[in-house]
Design a protein around this motif. Structure first.
Motif, short mmCIF file in Angstrom:
data_model
loop_
_atom_site.label_atom_id
_atom_site.label_comp_id
_atom_site.label_asym_id
_atom_site.label_seq_id
_atom_site.Cartn_x
_atom_site.Cartn_y
_atom_site.Cartn_z
N THR A 9 -11.18 -4.89 -7.38
CA THR A 9 -12.17 -5.92 -6.67
C THR A 9 -12.45 -5.14 -5.35
N GLY A 10 -11.91 -4.04 -4.94
CA GLY A 10 -12.36 -3.41 -3.59
C GLY A 10 -11.55 -4.00 -2.40
N PHE A 11 -10.66 -4.90 -2.74
CA PHE A 11 -9.81 -5.48 -1.39
C PHE A 11 -8.87 -4.39 -0.80
N ARG A 12 -9.16 -4.32 0.87
CA ARG A 12 -8.50 -3.25 1.24
C ARG A 12 -7.29 -3.58 2.09
N GLY A 13 -6.73 -4.85 1.81
CA GLY A 13 -5.34 -5.53 2.41
C GLY A 13 -4.30 -5.22 1.60
N GLY A 14 -3.21 -5.88 1.99
CA GLY A 14 -1.99 -6.08 0.82
C GLY A 14 -1.71 -7.56 0.89
N VAL A 15 -0.51 -7.57 0.71
CA VAL A 15 0.25 -8.93 0.27
C VAL A 15 1.82 -9.03 0.29
N HIS A 16 2.39 -9.94 0.73
CA HIS A 16 3.62 -10.01 0.42
C HIS A 16 3.89 -11.16 -0.51
#
Length: 311
Positions: free
Chosen positions: A88-95
């Motif tokens: 999707t081109g998302f550039r952040g992360g996730v916990h």
């Protein structure tokens, strides 16, 4: 399907599964096997909460021992989050905060449920607005059982189990699950199946190139008839699982002596799933197995696949 991207946490839940029928074809040149299976999603769940973060990480809790789980990039939930971000081109992360109730390495698809719930939770958290069909395509890249954890209910799986066709099921089926204190490697059980077939090549019919689900299973599911289903339960992986862990045979005998209509090893094991006639019978069997110092839990199915929940 999505919630606002500014939401501080997205919560998704996905179910474990029981293979009420599993036929395994001959080993292919790439080492894999085609299968034909009837999946039923059951009421043991994995809960995934996705929190905003700059990188990708995961932590575990819940009612099962998670101390042996990997928390690096090899974890299937991390792989799911990274795959969605990449596509999707998302550039952040996730916990990811995962509460587990499905047995680990127990043949019930707990890791696949983690991945399915992660796809849904991250899509909601990030506001990437993937369609359910797009998520199913991504799920198939992660593992054979992941698409079913997204869709839930009852389904026929072919190919490697990821080509799904919905199956009509009436009513509710009541299960008691005897959960082992150890896990089993799915590749090891498949390898033992191949050896089992080689050892008994003159005694058993050749394995089919393209296996199919027995029509009697579909009839039993449509009828919502537990006794009819009990007569058609089948798992090609049961014999190799019993060869690797002979104690599972004693558990099968114990359950059937204490009121189960029948029992079978779930998937590649070592969880043993007992089918009962109703909820009261399931409770009685759970008590009997617990009295024998087994970890036993009740579940029913079919249930919904992965879905978002308020947090």
């Amino acid at each position: 399907m999505t919630i606002a991207a500014t939401s501080p946490v997205a919560h998704a839940r996905a179910p474990g599964k029981i293979n009420v029928f599993l036929k395994v074809g001959a080993r292919l040149d790439d080492g894999y096997h085609e299968i034909a299976t009837a999946y039923q999603a059951v009421s043991l769940y994995e809960d995934v909460r996705a929190h905003p973060a700059d990188d990708f990480s995961v932590s575990f809790g819940g009612s099962v021992d998670t101390s042996g789980l990997e928390t690096d990039g090899s974890n299937l939930a991390i792989k799911a989050a990274r795959l969605l971000a990449r596509k999707t081109g998302f550039r952040g992360g996730v916990h990811l905060e995962i509460d587990k109730s499905v047995p680990i390495a127990g043949g019930m698809g707990g890791g696949s449920a983690d991945a399915a719930a992660t796809l849904l939770a991250c899509d909601a958290l990030w506001g990437t607005e993937a369609t359910r069909e797009e998520l199913v395509i991504l799920a198939a890249k992660l593992g054979a059982d992941v698409p079913f954890a997204l869709t839930g209910g009852t389904a026929i799986g072919t190919g490697r189990g990821d080509q799904l066709s919905p199956a009509l099921a009436q009513g509710s089926f009541h299960w008691v699950l005897a959960i082992a204190e150890f896990g089993m490697s799915t590749p090891a059980v498949y390898a033992e199946l191949d050896r089992h077939r080689e050892r008994h090549v003159h005694d058993i019919s050749p394995s089919p190139g393209v296996p199919t689900v027995d029509a009697r299973v579909l009839q039993a599911l449509r009828a919502g008839d537990a006794r009819m289903l009990a007569e058609s339960l089948h798992n090609d992986l049961q014999a190799p699982a019993l060869h690797l862990a002979p104690g599972l045979g004693q558990i099968l005998e114990l359950g059937e002596e204490n009121g189960a209509i029948t029992g079978l090893v779930s998937g590649s094991g070592p969880t043993v799933a007992f089918l009962t006639s109703d909820a009261d019978s399931a409770l009685e069997l759970q008590v009997a197995l617990s009295a024998s110092r087994l970890t036993a839990v009740r579940a029913h199915g079919p249930v919904h696949g992965a879905r978002l929940l308020p947090d």
